[in-house]
Design a protein around this motif. Structure first.
Motif, PDB file in Angstrom:
ATOM      1  N   GLY A 182       0.785  -1.227   0.000  1.00 36.16           N
ATOM      2  CA  GLY A 182       0.000   0.000   0.000  1.00 36.16           C
ATOM      3  C   GLY A 182       0.816   1.276   0.000  1.00 36.16           C
ATOM      4  O   GLY A 182       0.265   2.364   0.226  1.00 36.16           O
ATOM      5  N   LEU A 183       2.117   1.199  -0.265  1.00 37.95           N
ATOM      6  CA  LEU A 183       2.969   2.379  -0.185  1.00 37.95           C
ATOM      7  C   LEU A 183       2.620   3.439  -1.216  1.00 37.95           C
ATOM      8  O   LEU A 183       2.960   4.614  -1.041  1.00 37.95           O
ATOM      9  CB  LEU A 183       4.439   1.977  -0.333  1.00 37.95           C
ATOM     10  N   ASP A 184       1.951   3.039  -2.307  1.00 42.91           N
ATOM     11  CA  ASP A 184       1.569   4.021  -3.322  1.00 42.91           C
ATOM     12  C   ASP A 184       0.161   4.565  -3.129  1.00 42.91           C
ATOM     13  O   ASP A 184      -0.353   5.301  -3.974  1.00 42.91           O
ATOM     14  CB  ASP A 184       1.694   3.420  -4.722  1.00 42.91           C
ATOM     15  N   LEU A 185      -0.468   4.244  -2.015  1.00 41.00           N
ATOM     16  CA  LEU A 185      -1.823   4.712  -1.737  1.00 41.00           C
ATOM     17  C   LEU A 185      -1.830   6.219  -1.523  1.00 41.00           C
ATOM     18  O   LEU A 185      -1.059   6.748  -0.712  1.00 41.00           O
ATOM     19  CB  LEU A 185      -2.368   4.000  -0.494  1.00 41.00           C
ATOM     20  N   ALA A 191       5.849   8.401   6.146  1.00 40.72           N
ATOM     21  CA  ALA A 191       6.854   8.392   7.208  1.00 40.72           C
ATOM     22  C   ALA A 191       6.447   7.416   8.299  1.00 40.72           C
ATOM     23  O   ALA A 191       7.270   6.625   8.795  1.00 40.72           O
ATOM     24  CB  ALA A 191       7.024   9.798   7.776  1.00 40.72           C
ATOM     25  N   GLY A 192       5.173   7.438   8.676  1.00 47.12           N
ATOM     26  CA  GLY A 192       4.688   6.495   9.684  1.00 47.12           C
ATOM     27  C   GLY A 192       4.744   5.073   9.187  1.00 47.12           C
ATOM     28  O   GLY A 192       5.112   4.148   9.933  1.00 47.12           O
ATOM     29  N   ALA A 193       4.386   4.870   7.906  1.00 46.07           N
ATOM     30  CA  ALA A 193       4.443   3.532   7.335  1.00 46.07           C
ATOM     31  C   ALA A 193       5.863   3.004   7.346  1.00 46.07           C
ATOM     32  O   ALA A 193       6.101   1.824   7.654  1.00 46.07           O
ATOM     33  CB  ALA A 193       3.885   3.546   5.915  1.00 46.07           C
ATOM     34  N   HIS A 198       9.913  -0.752   9.494  1.00 47.25           N
ATOM     35  CA  HIS A 198      11.188  -1.082  10.139  1.00 47.25           C
ATOM     36  C   HIS A 198      10.958  -1.945  11.382  1.00 47.25           C
ATOM     37  O   HIS A 198      11.682  -2.924  11.624  1.00 47.25           O
ATOM     38  CB  HIS A 198      11.939   0.198  10.518  1.00 47.25           C
ATOM     39  N   ILE A 199       9.930  -1.616  12.155  1.00 45.19           N
ATOM     40  CA  ILE A 199       9.614  -2.381  13.357  1.00 45.19           C
ATOM     41  C   ILE A 199       9.220  -3.807  12.997  1.00 45.19           C
ATOM     42  O   ILE A 199       9.717  -4.786  13.584  1.00 45.19           O
ATOM     43  CB  ILE A 199       8.477  -1.688  14.140  1.00 45.19           C
ATOM     44  N   ASP A 200       8.331  -3.947  12.036  1.00 47.00           N
ATOM     45  CA  ASP A 200       7.805  -5.277  11.685  1.00 47.00           C
ATOM     46  C   ASP A 200       8.869  -6.165  11.052  1.00 47.00           C
ATOM     47  O   ASP A 200       8.948  -7.361  11.333  1.00 47.00           O
ATOM     48  CB  ASP A 200       6.607  -5.128  10.750  1.00 47.00           C
ATOM     49  N   LEU A 201       9.696  -5.587  10.191  1.00 53.73           N
ATOM     50  CA  LEU A 201      10.754  -6.378   9.572  1.00 53.73           C
ATOM     51  C   LEU A 201      11.813  -6.770  10.594  1.00 53.73           C
ATOM     52  O   LEU A 201      12.336  -7.894  10.563  1.00 53.73           O
ATOM     53  CB  LEU A 201      11.380  -5.598   8.412  1.00 53.73           C
TER      54      LEU A 201
END
Length: 480
Positions: A182-185, A191-193, A198-201
């Motif tokens: 969804g990065l192109d939404l 920035a939050g995404a 980073h946290i999830d990976l």
């Protein structure tokens, strides 16, 4: 569409619209209040939270699903992304995704120590329910990144203090996949995404070797579903990290993804002709062989080709074995009309709410076939092997021939057959969906009546992703 009469196409589009509308019933449901009197809890959801269902229950008989599950919320957000992209949901719903990211980031500060510092969580709890409250030792273990193995939190952003199957490690990987897709939404908080990615990976990279409770939250072990989504998240995440300039972490993600792919290969059980869902953490515990979780893992991981994708002959063989299992197990599958595939459940021993058919299971079988049809329509090669001959034969209605996989005309014939087979599963879903389009968690194996949680967000998400796959396949077939 080809199955269950001329009305299936119109019904599917109407049901898609209903599913897109109902998908967000539990998203940012700030107007709802959940009371759990035995536990002295009053829960008011925060913006960005996703309750599994907005229908209140307390096992009376409906289950209490008023929690923000990491798994369910990621799948609902991914379906919302699809619905926004095709115009079924308004573009303004990107705000719900922004709120979801913020809610998720705000969970970072949760610790079990803070809960204990605020007082004994058992104080004031009805004595008959104290046994369902987590121990102090269990709560103390919630520290650092362990919050992401917590399975679920309360939708007001507080730690869940009730006993449950922990840890579960599929949630962060699923959330990472949802964010990457969804990065192109338009309107996304990029920035939050990125911060949440980073946290999830990092969590997935740190804990992918550890056993955890599987998708159905019953057993501890090495779960095909969890490993599949972890494998995909780390593989896709590596490309994103490299683009961010973090080549070192990207390389570690690729290595971990390769190790997970090897581990997934180890789930193959030649004697059963299927991937086992769960390899237990201890040698004296039983493995679970046939389980729809394998098919859901393939779909949610979304690998485009190779092992553990819809093109994997062994994944296809697993789905064929599941069809055979439930065709004989469920009375509703006996004497079913021509044009309907069997309704599918989770696994043979399932007794939860009668162990009925699940919408997400039957829709998952439809989506698997639709994605396969789309891949072949797009010109992808198809491998016909000893493992998948039975799977192919039931779609074709005849024994497959070598030329079915070797020539463009043969692959077109296969694509048409897989599309029709997906329609047969969709026709089964139609048969057990009420006129208002409401989707619960299950429908009874004998009567077909809806059971368990009402208006389950995951069921609506499953319909959206299945029909989106069908639309994509249809476009590809028309273009050939």
């Amino acid at each position: 569409m080809r199955s269950d009469g001329p009305g299936l196409a119109g019904w599917a589009e109407r049901q898609y619209a209903v599913s897109a509308r109902n998908l967000t019933l539990g998203v940012s449901a700030t107007h709802l209040v959940k009371q759990r009197p035995p536990f002295r809890q009053r829960i008011v959801p925060k913006p960005g939270s996703v309750v599994a269902t907005a229908v209140m229950g307390a096992y009376d008989p409906d289950p209490d699903y008023f929690f923000h599950w990491y798994r369910d919320s990621a799948l609902v957000m991914d379906a919302l992304r699809i619905a926004i992209a095709d115009g079924s949901r308004p573009a303004a719903d990107a705000g719900l995704v922004r709120d979801f990211i913020r809610f998720s980031l705000d969970l970072r500060g949760l610790t079990g120590a803070a809960v204990l510092a605020a007082g004994d969580p058992k104080r004031g709890v009805d004595p008959a329910f104290v046994q369902h409250v987590r121990s102090d030792a269990d709560l103390r273990g919630v520290a650092g990144d362990r919050i992401w193995g917590e399975v679920r939190v309360n939708p007001d952003g507080t730690l869940d203090t009730l006993n449950w199957s922990r840890p579960q490690h599929d949630g962060p990987a699923l959330r990472a996949l949802t964010l990457l897709r969804g990065l192109d939404l338009d309107g996304l908080d990029r920035a939050g995404a990125a911060e949440l990615l980073h946290i999830d990976l990092a969590f997935t990279l740190a804990h992918h070797r550890e056993p955890s409770f599987e998708i159905w939250e019953d057993s501890l072990g090495h779960d095909y579903y969890t490993q599949a989504v972890q494998c995909a998240a780390l593989r896709e995440g590596a490309g994103w990290l490299e683009a961010q300039g973090d080549a070192g972490t990207a390389d570690r993600c690729r290595q971990a993804s390769a190790a997970l792919a090897t581990a997934l290969d180890g789930h193959w059980q030649a004697d059963a002709g299927a991937y086992a869902s769960l390899l237990p953490a201890s040698s004296d515990a039983p493995r679970r062989a046939l389980d729809i979780a394998v098919i859901l893992g393939v779909l949610h991981a979304g690998l485009t080709d190779g092992p553990h994708s819809v093109l994997d002959p062994r994944a296809q063989a697993t789905l064929a074995a599941l069809e055979d299992l439930f065709a004989g197990l469920y009375p509703i599958n006996q004497d079913r009309p021509s044009g309907r595939a069997p309704a599918l459940g989770r696994y043979r021993e399932d007794q939860y709410y009668g162990g009925g058919a699940w919408y997400i299971a039957t829709l998952g079988a439809a989506e698997f076939h639709f994605r396969l049809a789309g891949a072949l329509a797009g010109g992808t090669d198809f491998a016909l092997t000893a493992d998948n001959r039975g799977f192919v034969a039931r779609a074709l209605g005849a024994e497959p021939r070598a030329e079915d996989a070797a020539s463009p005309a043969g692959r077109r014939r296969l694509a048409d057959a897989f599309l029709a087979r997906g329609d047969a599963f969709l026709a089964t879903v139609r048969a057990y969906t009420p006129d208002d389009g409401a989707l619960s968690e299950q429908f009874d194996r004998t009567t077909g009546a809806q059971t368990s949680a009402k208006h389950l967000g995951w069921s609506y998400a499953g319909f959206i992703s299945a029909l989106a796959a069908r639309r994509k396949a249809s476009v590809s077939l028309r273009a050939r």
